[in-house]
Design a protein around this motif. Sequence first.
Motif, mmCIF file in Angstrom:
data_model
loop_
_atom_site.group_PDB
_atom_site.id
_atom_site.type_symbol
_atom_site.label_atom_id
_atom_site.label_comp_id
_atom_site.label_asym_id
_atom_site.label_seq_id
_atom_site.Cartn_x
_atom_site.Cartn_y
_atom_site.Cartn_z
ATOM 1 N N ASP A 20 0.818 -1.211 0.000
ATOM 2 C CA ASP A 20 0.000 0.000 0.000
ATOM 3 C C ASP A 20 0.852 1.260 0.000
ATOM 4 O O ASP A 20 0.326 2.366 0.002
ATOM 5 C CB ASP A 20 -0.919 0.002 1.225
ATOM 6 N N GLY A 21 2.187 1.113 0.006
ATOM 7 C CA GLY A 21 3.069 2.261 -0.076
ATOM 8 C C GLY A 21 3.340 2.918 1.261
ATOM 9 O O GLY A 21 2.625 2.715 2.240
ATOM 10 N N THR A 22 4.387 3.718 1.277
ATOM 11 C CA THR A 22 4.759 4.436 2.496
ATOM 12 C C THR A 22 3.820 5.614 2.734
ATOM 13 O O THR A 22 3.026 5.998 1.860
ATOM 14 C CB THR A 22 6.193 4.969 2.369
ATOM 15 N N ALA A 23 3.931 6.204 3.923
ATOM 16 C CA ALA A 23 3.099 7.370 4.254
ATOM 17 C C ALA A 23 3.338 8.514 3.274
ATOM 18 O O ALA A 23 2.425 9.292 2.970
ATOM 19 C CB ALA A 23 3.380 7.825 5.688
ATOM 20 N N GLU A 24 4.576 8.609 2.757
ATOM 21 C CA GLU A 24 4.888 9.672 1.798
ATOM 22 C C GLU A 24 4.148 9.489 0.480
ATOM 23 O O GLU A 24 3.950 10.452 -0.267
ATOM 24 C CB GLU A 24 6.412 9.705 1.541
ATOM 25 N N LEU A 25 3.748 8.269 0.171
ATOM 26 C CA LEU A 25 3.018 8.004 -1.073
ATOM 27 C C LEU A 25 1.504 8.134 -0.909
ATOM 28 O O LEU A 25 0.770 8.041 -1.899
ATOM 29 C CB LEU A 25 3.333 6.593 -1.577
ATOM 30 N N LYS A 26 1.025 8.346 0.285
ATOM 31 C CA LYS A 26 -0.416 8.395 0.535
ATOM 32 C C LYS A 26 -1.092 9.420 -0.381
ATOM 33 O O LYS A 26 -0.675 10.574 -0.468
ATOM 34 C CB LYS A 26 -0.690 8.752 1.993
#
Length: 504
Positions: free
Chosen positions: A152-158
Amino acid sequence: MPYLMRAEPYDASLGAVRPLFFSDVGFTSEPADSPSNTYFVRRIETPLQVSRSLFDGTAVGGFSETSFGSATLGNDDGALDWLADLDWDGRLVEILYTPKERPTLADFGVLFSGAAEQMVLGDAIEIQLRDLLVLLDVPASRGQFGGTGGIDGTAELKGRDKPWLIGRRRQIEPVLIDAANNVYMVDPLGFSTLLAARDKGVAYPAPVGDYASYAALVAAPLTGDDVATAKAAGLIRLGQEPDGRFTVDAEGVKVSGAWIYRFADLVQHLVTSMTTVTGAGLLDASFTAFNLLQPAVLGYWCDGSSVPKVRDVVDQLADSVGAFWGFGEDRLLSLGRYDGPAMVADFAFGERDIIELTPRSVARRMKSLKLGYRPFGVTFTASDLDQVNVAAADAEAFQAEYRWTAVATDAAAAAASLLATEDEGKTLFDAEADAVTERDRRLVLYAAKRKAFDVTVPLTPGLTVGHTVALTDPRYGLAGGWRGVALEIERNADDENMKLTVLG
């Protein structure tokens, strides 16, 4: 002459569309009709004013043009004010017409079938119309990263859109979604083949394995220059962090177990997976025919950092192959290609049918053409490359956005026309041979001396852009008959005529 309107705005109080029926002179359907025993309320004031184009004027390219127009309903008494409570945008509006004075419902032909843009209330209610291409003015997206970690990706990719790949593309940068495990995403729907992986232009060894899921991929014991994939999940993992820019050549999604790469198949996938249009909304025969007409490998890559509209992606693909596309009066999406007029005309108009005939200018003849192909997703600068381990020829190629065909020249056009153009175009073809074939096809069409006319004829249900029209008239060298392709149509129901721009 009689006109009918059928509209299906959404009624929130019903939780469904509310069918509405209007006419200009009053009309009631018969028990055997569909709809049966229905009165079409006498309210139409302006039945239809609409324009539809394949291309821009007499220039021929691959970009779609949305038809637009309007119809008006009389509302001096305010009896239709309640229509403003309904939701009109994107909903069905259909205009039907017949020249018969005492028609049955079966006598009516469809003049326009599209969608409402909006409804403007007043003494004369204006229903602004668009064709169904508006349904493709939506983001070409696979969804967004949630930023919860892992796949689901890192927080930076949210909130960032996920990348996606269709067909075949070279030198693209997959999106790093898990830095701790060196996991990159190509497409959450999966990809077919990893053709090459490179770090600063230096190729990695062949993948050491393909795993079924993200979890299995990150559990694999990778080290050093190891590369592994989880193609079904659209993922690539490296054994260690790359030294520089990590790029891949890859083939994108499969549909029903088969890799898709042809124009028609790519359009079908984009439209049915990213818009509300379903497979039932496609004219299957035109897609099948175009696959045979143009089987070349194309590709499109979106890294998710900026998201195009579906319609814009289809336009870029269409421009590569010289296609036109759009929705017909049957409300089906169809594909076609301008190859000049057909040998047998779809509609014919003689001197008695032609209301007005005016020659118009045409684009300059083409003298020469070259096409770009195999676009790179990213282009390197010299500092991006490993100058020691990348061959000089590769280093040069990695810094070019496109490869190019040789220039082809039409000697006859060059000799006859002193203002003939020397053109170039960029395409999404992967192979030089396919770009050369398209280059030569275009040059034959655009180097030829052509005619174009604006012609006004009676309203003709069924006649639309892309049809071949035969014109016979004593003027302008048309006495023996002449054929051209209808590039633009303006329908004016008030005057009961239609104006065509015809090129041949």
